[in-house]
Design an enzyme around this catalytic site. Structure first.
Site, short mmCIF file in Angstrom:
data_model
loop_
_atom_site.label_atom_id
_atom_site.label_comp_id
_atom_site.label_asym_id
_atom_site.label_seq_id
_atom_site.Cartn_x
_atom_site.Cartn_y
_atom_site.Cartn_z
N GLY A 11 14.90 -24.99 -20.93
CA GLY A 11 15.93 -24.60 -19.96
C GLY A 11 15.74 -25.32 -18.64
N ARG A 21 11.50 -36.98 -9.11
CA ARG A 21 11.39 -37.92 -7.98
C ARG A 21 9.92 -38.12 -7.58
NH1 ARG A 21 11.15 -36.72 -2.46
NH2 ARG A 21 12.05 -38.27 -1.03
N ARG A 25 7.88 -41.63 -7.97
CA ARG A 25 7.40 -42.31 -6.76
C ARG A 25 5.88 -42.33 -6.69
NH1 ARG A 25 12.37 -41.51 -2.59
NH2 ARG A 25 13.71 -42.90 -3.80
N ARG A 72 16.63 -28.46 -26.24
CA ARG A 72 15.61 -27.82 -27.07
C ARG A 72 15.72 -28.54 -28.41
NH1 ARG A 72 14.75 -23.21 -23.70
NH2 ARG A 72 16.66 -22.28 -22.91
N GLY A 102 8.60 -25.51 -19.94
CA GLY A 102 7.90 -24.22 -20.09
C GLY A 102 6.98 -24.23 -21.29
N ASP A 103 6.68 -23.04 -21.82
CA ASP A 103 5.66 -22.99 -22.87
C ASP A 103 6.05 -23.71 -24.16
OD1 ASP A 103 7.49 -21.03 -23.34
OD2 ASP A 103 6.06 -19.38 -23.50
N GLY A 104 7.34 -23.72 -24.49
CA GLY A 104 7.78 -24.44 -25.69
C GLY A 104 7.49 -25.93 -25.55
N THR A 105 7.76 -26.45 -24.38
CA THR A 105 7.52 -27.87 -24.07
C THR A 105 6.04 -28.19 -24.21
OG1 THR A 105 9.29 -27.67 -22.45
CG2 THR A 105 7.88 -29.62 -22.26
N THR A 126 10.65 -23.76 -14.93
CA THR A 126 11.45 -22.70 -15.55
C THR A 126 11.76 -21.65 -14.50
OG1 THR A 126 11.40 -20.81 -17.07
CG2 THR A 126 9.27 -21.69 -16.46
N ASP A 128 11.99 -18.64 -15.09
CA ASP A 128 11.42 -17.35 -15.53
C ASP A 128 10.11 -16.95 -14.84
OD1 ASP A 128 13.55 -17.29 -17.28
OD2 ASP A 128 12.39 -17.94 -19.01
N ASP A 130 7.19 -17.20 -15.84
CA ASP A 130 6.35 -16.46 -16.79
C ASP A 130 5.17 -17.30 -17.30
OD1 ASP A 130 7.91 -18.25 -18.15
OD2 ASP A 130 8.48 -16.91 -19.76
N ARG A 163 30.61 3.10 -7.21
CA ARG A 163 30.32 2.87 -8.63
C ARG A 163 28.83 2.63 -8.89
NH1 ARG A 163 35.49 -1.09 -9.63
NH2 ARG A 163 36.76 0.45 -10.70
N ARG A 172 14.14 -14.04 -19.99
CA ARG A 172 13.69 -14.01 -21.39
C ARG A 172 12.88 -12.75 -21.67
NH1 ARG A 172 14.04 -18.34 -24.87
NH2 ARG A 172 14.17 -19.83 -23.21
N GLU A 223 16.96 -9.18 -18.95
CA GLU A 223 17.64 -9.38 -20.24
C GLU A 223 16.76 -9.00 -21.45
OE1 GLU A 223 18.68 -13.48 -20.91
OE2 GLU A 223 16.68 -14.20 -20.46
O1 F6P Z 1 13.95 -19.96 -19.91
C1 F6P Z 1 15.01 -20.00 -19.02
C2 F6P Z 1 16.17 -19.18 -19.52
O2 F6P Z 1 17.22 -19.26 -18.58
C3 F6P Z 1 15.85 -17.72 -19.84
O3 F6P Z 1 15.80 -16.91 -18.69
C4 F6P Z 1 16.98 -17.37 -20.79
O4 F6P Z 1 16.61 -16.33 -21.65
C5 F6P Z 1 17.17 -18.66 -21.55
O5 F6P Z 1 16.64 -19.70 -20.76
C6 F6P Z 1 18.61 -18.98 -21.89
O6 F6P Z 1 18.61 -20.13 -22.67
P1 F6P Z 1 19.91 -20.98 -23.01
O7 F6P Z 1 20.28 -21.76 -21.78
O8 F6P Z 1 19.49 -21.85 -24.11
O9 F6P Z 1 20.99 -20.00 -23.34
#
Ligand code: F6P
Length: 323
Positions: A11, A21, A25, A72, A102-105, A126, A128, A130, A163, A172, A223
């Protein structure tokens, strides 16, 4: 080490451009040739690799997103995909990588190093926040400011119409975005995956608020909360309080865009330089981060597997501040 390449993956996050940058540099400053890879691992596999100059990163420090694009990539999880990526890097003579993500990378980079020995250093990019090994990730500060800005606007209309608003924020599996949104946005309730907040607790807090003459409420929902999405939580609460006038707002990808804040530009620049210097010092498979104001390099394996725990007193703050 003579030639390095930089890519962004996963993301996107505001400040990634500032980081690119800084990497380009500082590589040039240190006498290295530097290449850009488009679309993360996908571009590595497809050979979307190009030489970058100092001018390639002019006028991008203030821009959100990433000029290198992001993706991704499923193919990189296969041995064939990684072999293809390695062959492409070899064609260009690239002997070091800087990955912003992030961690996937970092999981991908770790496997790649074990198989092909190309050293990679990571910059935490990221929204997040996290990632273990840094107090803040690149993009987090901007994202929470964007979200708080939106919550301020929601508060105006919530107040006018008396309201209850359920506002869903990203993150995430973590509540790092939700907590400052709740504190800074003056919310009455925050629901995050790290702590359990039941529907009956939400109902009770709302009822107590009404009994104290509060007329509008903001509930921030991360979320990944275990009670469900903001839509689902609002429906569950509505069942208990049929007379409640509720609305749901999902802030979504708004949180990922926009010009990076000053803090994110600083962090991105500092970590971008640290990544290049780390590679030159012979480091591999580590993420550059700032912990307690100190630059640290944390092994990818720790970044991936260890949890950066949320301070439990943070949720308490919301109870105190919403009395
Ligand atoms: O990891 C960043 C993030 O924005 C999360 O907060 C979210 O759950 C996810 O990526 C959304 O991913 P995508 O852009 O693939 O819908």
């Amino acid at each position: 080490m003579n030639k390095i390449a930089v890519f962004s993956s996963g993301g996107d996050a505001p400040g990634m451009n500032a980081c690119i940058r800084a990497i380009v540099r500082s590589a040039i400053y240190n006498g290295l040739e530097v290449y850009g890879i488009r679309r993360g691992y996908s571009g590595m596999i497809k050979g979307e690799i190009f030489k970058m100059e100092s001018s390639s990163v002019s006028n991008i420090i203030q821009r959100g997103g990433t000029i290198l694009k992001s993706a991704r990539c499923k193919e990189f999880t296969t041995k064939e995909g990684r072999q293809q990526a390695y062959d492409n890097l070899k064609k260009f003579g690239i002997d070091g990588l800087v990955a912003i993500g992030g961690d996937g990378t970092f999981t991908g980079a770790n496997i790649f190093y074990e198989e092909f020995g190309i050293p990679t250093i990571g910059a935490p990019g990221t929204i997040d926040n996290d990632l273990y090994g840094t107090d803040y990730t690149i993009g987090y500060d901007t994202a929470i400011n964007t979200a708080i800005n939106a919550i301020d606007k929601i508060r105006d209309t919530a107040d006018s119409h008396e309201r209850v608003f359920f506002v869903e924020v990203m993150g995430r599996d973590s509540g790092y975005i939700a907590i400052p949104c709740a504190v800074g946005g003056g919310a009455e309730i925050v629901m995050i995956p790290e702590t359990k907040t039941t529907i009956s607790k939400v109902v009770e807090t709302l009822r107590t608020g009404w009994s104290r003459s509060k007329t509008s409420f903001i509930v921030i929902v991360a979320e990944g909360d275990e009670e469900g999405t903001a839509v689902e939580i609002a429906a569950k609460v509505q069942k208990e309080i049929p007379q409640m006038d509720a609305r749901v707002t999902i802030l979504g990808h708004v949180q990922r865009g926009g010009a990076p804040s000053a803090a994110d530009r600083m962090l991105a620049s500092q970590l971008g330089i640290a990544c290049v210097e780390g590679l030159l010092q012979g480091q591999a498979c580590v993420m550059a981060g700032i912990v307690n104001s100190q630059l640290v390099y944390t092994p990818f394996i720790d970044t991936i597997s260890k949890v950066k725990a949320i301070n439990p007193t943070m949720s308490r703050m919301i109870d105190i501040l919403s009395v």
